[in-house]
Scaffold this active site. Structure first.
Site, mmCIF file in Angstrom:
data_model
loop_
_atom_site.group_PDB
_atom_site.id
_atom_site.type_symbol
_atom_site.label_atom_id
_atom_site.label_comp_id
_atom_site.label_asym_id
_atom_site.label_seq_id
_atom_site.Cartn_x
_atom_site.Cartn_y
_atom_site.Cartn_z
ATOM 1 N N SER A 19 0.839 -1.195 0.000
ATOM 2 C CA SER A 19 0.000 0.000 0.000
ATOM 3 C C SER A 19 0.876 1.247 0.000
ATOM 4 C CB SER A 19 -0.917 -0.004 1.223
ATOM 5 O OG SER A 19 -0.143 -0.034 2.415
ATOM 6 N N GLU A 147 -10.651 4.028 -8.346
ATOM 7 C CA GLU A 147 -9.483 3.478 -7.657
ATOM 8 C C GLU A 147 -9.945 2.396 -6.686
ATOM 9 O OE1 GLU A 147 -6.141 4.547 -4.264
ATOM 10 O OE2 GLU A 147 -7.288 6.195 -5.150
ATOM 11 N N ASP A 154 -5.364 -9.140 -1.646
ATOM 12 C CA ASP A 154 -6.084 -8.957 -0.387
ATOM 13 C C ASP A 154 -7.422 -9.700 -0.455
ATOM 14 O OD1 ASP A 154 -4.049 -7.286 0.396
ATOM 15 O OD2 ASP A 154 -5.152 -5.424 0.017
ATOM 16 N N CYS A 389 -11.557 24.216 13.558
ATOM 17 C CA CYS A 389 -12.467 23.333 14.295
ATOM 18 C C CYS A 389 -12.088 23.319 15.778
ATOM 19 C CB CYS A 389 -12.451 21.943 13.676
ATOM 20 S SG CYS A 389 -13.849 20.910 14.171
ATOM 21 N N GLU A 413 -16.825 18.857 25.986
ATOM 22 C CA GLU A 413 -16.189 17.640 25.485
ATOM 23 C C GLU A 413 -15.128 17.132 26.452
ATOM 24 O OE1 GLU A 413 -13.769 15.978 21.544
ATOM 25 O OE2 GLU A 413 -14.175 18.121 21.764
ATOM 26 N N HIS A 515 -13.802 23.539 8.229
ATOM 27 C CA HIS A 515 -12.506 23.044 7.748
ATOM 28 C C HIS A 515 -12.189 23.669 6.394
ATOM 29 C CE1 HIS A 515 -11.667 19.784 10.683
ATOM 30 N NE2 HIS A 515 -12.981 19.832 10.854
ATOM 31 N N GLU A 517 -9.465 23.855 4.855
ATOM 32 C CA GLU A 517 -8.466 23.105 4.082
ATOM 33 C C GLU A 517 -9.107 22.216 3.023
ATOM 34 O OE1 GLU A 517 -9.120 20.526 7.875
ATOM 35 O OE2 GLU A 517 -9.214 22.638 7.265
#
Length: 547
Positions: A19, A147, A154, A389, A413, A515, A517
């Protein structure tokens, strides 16, 4: 490409030997080149693991969880697809064994199979093929790239390979193409690359009924033509279709390298695509920016998933893209949040040498006080700070403790049993700590109204933006009027939720609950990341470009 609308073409990408070879980057690069050739592209990842999605998987084991506009929690490769191809993907882009089995067994319980015996073939393979065709139909794509995760051999991946074989038999080789990426390991003692693992991998692929059309030969060193010829001979693939894929200085070199090896022309030949012309000017300009970036900018990433850089892969790529646009070269300084909690830690020596601090998302209370100390350091020393976040919640907690002189202030939290009056951050409306962990977060794209005369507005230059979320905690509005100097510059008006906050009279101390990004692109960095880097490198490069 109207001649393809009624019957899309499909490219399957598989991997062998091990991988982490870069199938995702290869798939994304091929998609980018085909898009640059005028085709509409959609990409799908078939992941053989039994999880429904990566949402509950540890970032330290599996890398980041990427989120789409429609709220799918996906594998990080979806992020590569979006960044390279500049498309917004969807729930149809991610399929797991868990989803397939859940779907088939739900139908069985409902009686849809009329008492028949449920088997891998045809029921599971049919469900996989149906997912592929549904995605192609909904996306209205010309070419779909699929993909298959994991490696050939596997056990859990075999139903996907069998579905691929059936798909090719049903639609024909002109409509279904197979690309196989495999490793050429370098043996230091022998001082040579070895092709035997590739031969064995292709042999296993053939055993399962698939002759690859392309072999993408992956290596850390330049591959001699004699070895490429040997692969061609032993694997039964014409020499032109054995493509060397050597390690690059930047992943954004891969599309250009593929183009130089005429990969789009070869795909067009195999799939009978007419009048193909590929324009890679955008990629060439990006590489020019990358190569021209020589002044190093040190950014401290204060995290807790430090064993695997892929835990923060989208943040890293968003920082790089912003640096390219600003004419500087990114140097990430990895800072362990847990170690910051010790005032004598060497992490503090690192943090004193950086030009800016970014605190990314995460879950749980491990390393939290270290992140709070990093935010405090950024506030006191006027160092640019971007909190994403959890990082935004850290900004709020640290600032509230400072303004209200109460060190007990925290998030629900981290301390759910304490007095709720101490919870600067609390559960979202409608959320509960008794909910199961999987599929219960606030995920997907939501609108955010931007306050004018703020850093947020200076960054976006828009009144309303749409950003992607993945969280279940939110700023407690009870504190909104108590924190003078904290500007709430982004609001989700429907529920009156704070989305962006920033500290007044600071060069750049911004927290965003979403987020950003996930919407950054190599050719166009996200506005918040761009502004963050521009401020951080202003003393080093006053000629930062705009976009």
């Amino acid at each position: 490409m109207t001649n393809l609308r009624t019957f899309p073409k499909y490219i399957f990408v598989t991997g062998g030997v091990c991988s982490s070879l870069g199938k995702g980057i290869a798939s994304a690069s091929i998609g980018a080149l085909l898009k640059a050739s005028g085709y509409k592209i959609f990409v799908q990842k078939l992941d053989p693991y039994l999880n429904i999605d990566p949402g509950t998987m540890s970032p330290s084991q599996h890398g980041e969880v990427y989120v789409t506009d429609d709220g799918a929690e996906t594998d990080l490769d979806i992020g590569h697809y979006e960044r390279f191809i500049d498309v917004s993907l969807s729930k149809d882009s991610t399929v797991t064994t868990g989803k397939i089995y859940t779907e088939v067994l739900t139908k069985e319980r409902r009686g849809d199979f009329l008492g028949g015996t449920i088997q891998i073939i045809p029921h599971i393979t049919d469900a996989i093929k149906e997912r592929i065709q549904q995605a192609a139909k909904k996306s209205k794509c010309d070419i779909m790239i699929i993909e298959i995760g994991g490696t050939i051999g596997d056990i859990e991946g075999e139903p996907f390979i069998e579905a691929m074989r059936q798909f090719r038999n049903e639609l024909g080789s002109k409509n279904v193409l197979s690309m196989h990426m495999t490793l050429l390991p370098y043996l230091k003692a022998a001082k040579e690359l070895k092709t035997k693992p590739t031969q064995l991998s292709v042999r296993e692929l053939k055993r399962q009924g698939i002759q690859p059309d392309f072999i993408l030969a992956r290596a850390d060193y330049k591959i001699p033509q004699a070895l490429l010829d040997k692969i061609s001979l032993f694997c039964g693939v014409e020499k032109r279709f054995v493509i060397p894929v050597t390690t690059s200085n930047s992943i954004y070199e891969v599309p250009v390298k593929f183009y130089e090896h005429r990969i789009t022309e070869l795909i067009a030949e195999k799939m009978q695509l007419q009048n193909l012309q590929t324009n890679i000017e955008e990629w060439e300009k990006l590489l020019q920016k990358i190569n021209a970036s020589d002044q190093e900018l040190s950014i401290g990433l204060v995290g807790k998933y430090m064993r695997l850089e892929d835990s923060y892969i989208s943040i890293i790529e968003a920082l790089k893209s912003a640096c390219y646009a600003c004419g500087c070269k990114l140097n990430i300084v990895w800072i362990n949040a847990e170690r910051l909690e010790s005032q004598t830690s060497n992490e503090w020596e690192k943090i004193k040498k950086i030009k800016a601090i970014i605190v990314p998302g995460g879950f749980g209370n491990r390393g939290i006080e270290g992140k709070v100390l990093a935010a405090k350091y950024a506030r006191i020393h006027n160092i640019p700070y971007l909190g994403i976040c959890l990082g935004a919640q850290i900004l709020a907690i640290e600032y509230a403790r400072y303004i209200l002189n109460n060190p007990q202030l925290t998030s629900e939290e981290f301390d759910e049993y304490s007095d709720s009056e101490n919870h600067v951050i609390h559960f979202l409306p409608g959320q509960s700590n008794k909910k199961s962990k999987g599929g219960t977060l606030r995920v997907g794209s939501y609108p955010c109204n931007i306050l004018r005369k703020s850093i947020a507005y200076e960054s976006y230059n828009q009144d309303i933006v749409h950003e992607r979320h993945r969280h279940r905690y939110e700023f407690n509005n009870y504190f909104r009027n108590q924190l003078s100097g904290l500007i709430f510059s982004g609001i989700y008006e429907r529920q009156d939720l704070v989305e962006i906050m920033e500290i007044k009279n600071h060069p750049f101390m911004v927290g965003c609950q979403f987020h950003p990004e996930f919407k950054s692109r190599p050719h166009k960095p996200h506005p918040l990341f761009f502004q963050f880097i521009k401020i951080a490198c202003m003393d080093k490069n006053k000629n930062a470009t705009t976009f």
